[in-house]
Design a protein around this motif. Structure first.
Motif, PDB file in Angstrom:
ATOM      1  N   SER A   1       6.826   3.287  -2.206  1.00 45.67           N
ATOM      2  CA  SER A   1       7.418   3.702  -0.930  1.00 45.67           C
ATOM      3  C   SER A   1       7.830   2.758   0.032  1.00 45.67           C
ATOM      4  O   SER A   1       9.160   2.944   0.552  1.00 45.67           O
ATOM      5  N   PRO A   2       7.031   1.710   0.403  1.00 47.32           N
ATOM      6  CA  PRO A   2       7.729   0.749   1.350  1.00 47.32           C
ATOM      7  C   PRO A   2       8.815  -0.149   0.657  1.00 47.32           C
ATOM      8  O   PRO A   2       9.770  -0.325   1.569  1.00 47.32           O
ATOM      9  N   LEU A   3       8.837  -0.411  -0.680  1.00 49.47           N
ATOM     10  CA  LEU A   3       9.788  -1.002  -1.254  1.00 49.47           C
ATOM     11  C   LEU A   3      11.051  -0.249  -1.231  1.00 49.47           C
ATOM     12  O   LEU A   3      12.149  -0.835  -0.932  1.00 49.47           O
ATOM     13  N   ALA A   4      11.206   1.012  -1.411  1.00 48.81           N
ATOM     14  CA  ALA A   4      12.219   2.020  -1.357  1.00 48.81           C
ATOM     15  C   ALA A   4      12.934   1.761  -0.009  1.00 48.81           C
ATOM     16  O   ALA A   4      14.012   1.819   0.194  1.00 48.81           O
ATOM     17  N   SER A   5      11.812   1.906   0.940  1.00 43.68           N
ATOM     18  CA  SER A   5      12.381   1.728   2.485  1.00 43.68           C
ATOM     19  C   SER A   5      13.151   0.521   2.697  1.00 43.68           C
ATOM     20  O   SER A   5      14.219   0.596   3.394  1.00 43.68           O
ATOM     21  N   ILE A   6      12.487  -0.590   2.263  1.00 46.10           N
ATOM     22  CA  ILE A   6      13.132  -1.980   2.469  1.00 46.10           C
ATOM     23  C   ILE A   6      14.686  -2.013   1.714  1.00 46.10           C
ATOM     24  O   ILE A   6      15.480  -2.547   2.408  1.00 46.10           O
ATOM     25  N   LEU A   7      14.620  -1.326   0.535  1.00 49.55           N
ATOM     26  CA  LEU A   7      15.901  -1.455  -0.079  1.00 49.55           C
ATOM     27  C   LEU A   7      16.923  -0.724   0.433  1.00 49.55           C
ATOM     28  O   LEU A   7      18.177  -1.301   0.378  1.00 49.55           O
ATOM     29  N   GLY A   8      16.503   0.390   0.852  1.00 51.04           N
ATOM     30  CA  GLY A   8      17.294   1.505   1.432  1.00 51.04           C
ATOM     31  C   GLY A   8      18.072   0.849   2.953  1.00 51.04           C
ATOM     32  O   GLY A   8      19.437   0.712   3.248  1.00 51.04           O
TER      33      GLY A   8
END
Length: 199
Positions: free
Chosen positions: A151-158
């Motif tokens: 979840s936080p990794l997807a947010s960072i990448l986005g």
């Protein structure tokens, strides 16, 4: 008395090939004779005890299960028993033993004698438990990686992808920085959780 001495002598001869404690239980008298293994493995001085002494040294959490297997053996007139339990040493610690025994009946089906050997499997059990605990930890880490990190990794990448767009202005980038920081902190917390579990 001579028979008892002969039994101990026979057991001690066998024990030269193995360190396992051997025992011979005269069910009619209640006496259990042990070889040298009762001293070497468990630290007891004598080689002759009764059934109550044995019962008192089986771990309380294991006793009912062991007695149940023993009673079924008697009831069903089976001749062999294999049971695992914890047995108390003279110093108060417990060793895990694999007890293998053979039962003799008289002509009318009454159990009269039981002979067995206790194999100390403490190290093996400890090793298996350590492997199982390690596997459980790895499974938990795997779950954390697939759920909490994503979840936080997807947010960072986005957010990084948005910042990378050509037409984005500086004001919008500044708006995204707190969200980026928040996601990075969440990711850092999850990684710290994994590090604690590894330790």
């Amino acid at each position: 008395e001579m028979k008892t001495e002969k039994t101990i002598s026979r057991f001690n001869t066998v024990s030269k090939a193995t360190s396992d404690p051997f025992w011979d239980w005269n069910i009619l008298t209640g006496e259990i004779i042990w070889n040298q293994g009762i001293k070497d493995i468990f630290g007891y001085r004598k080689t002759s005890y009764d059934k109550q002494w044995w019962r008192d040294h089986v771990h309380p959490d294991d006793l009912l299960g062991v007695l149940d297997k023993l009673n079924k053996l008697f009831k069903n007139q089976r001749t062999s028993l294999k049971v695992e339990y914890r047995f108390r040493c003279a110093d108060g610690s417990y060793r895990v033993v694999l007890d293998r025994a053979f039962l003799d009946f008289d002509s009318s089906g009454i159990p009269i004698r039981m002979i067995g050997s206790m194999q100390d499997i403490t190290d093996r059990v400890d090793y298996i438990n350590a492997i199982e605990a390690q596997n459980a930890c790895l499974q938990e880490i795997s779950w954390i990686q697939s759920h909490k990190i994503r979840s936080p990794l997807a947010s960072i990448l986005g957010l990084v992808n948005l910042i990378g767009e050509e037409d984005i202005d500086l004001a919008k980038i500044k708006e995204m920085i707190p969200y980026l920081k928040n996601s990075a902190e969440k990711l850092d917390a999850v990684l710290n959780e994994i590090i604690k579990k590894i330790k």
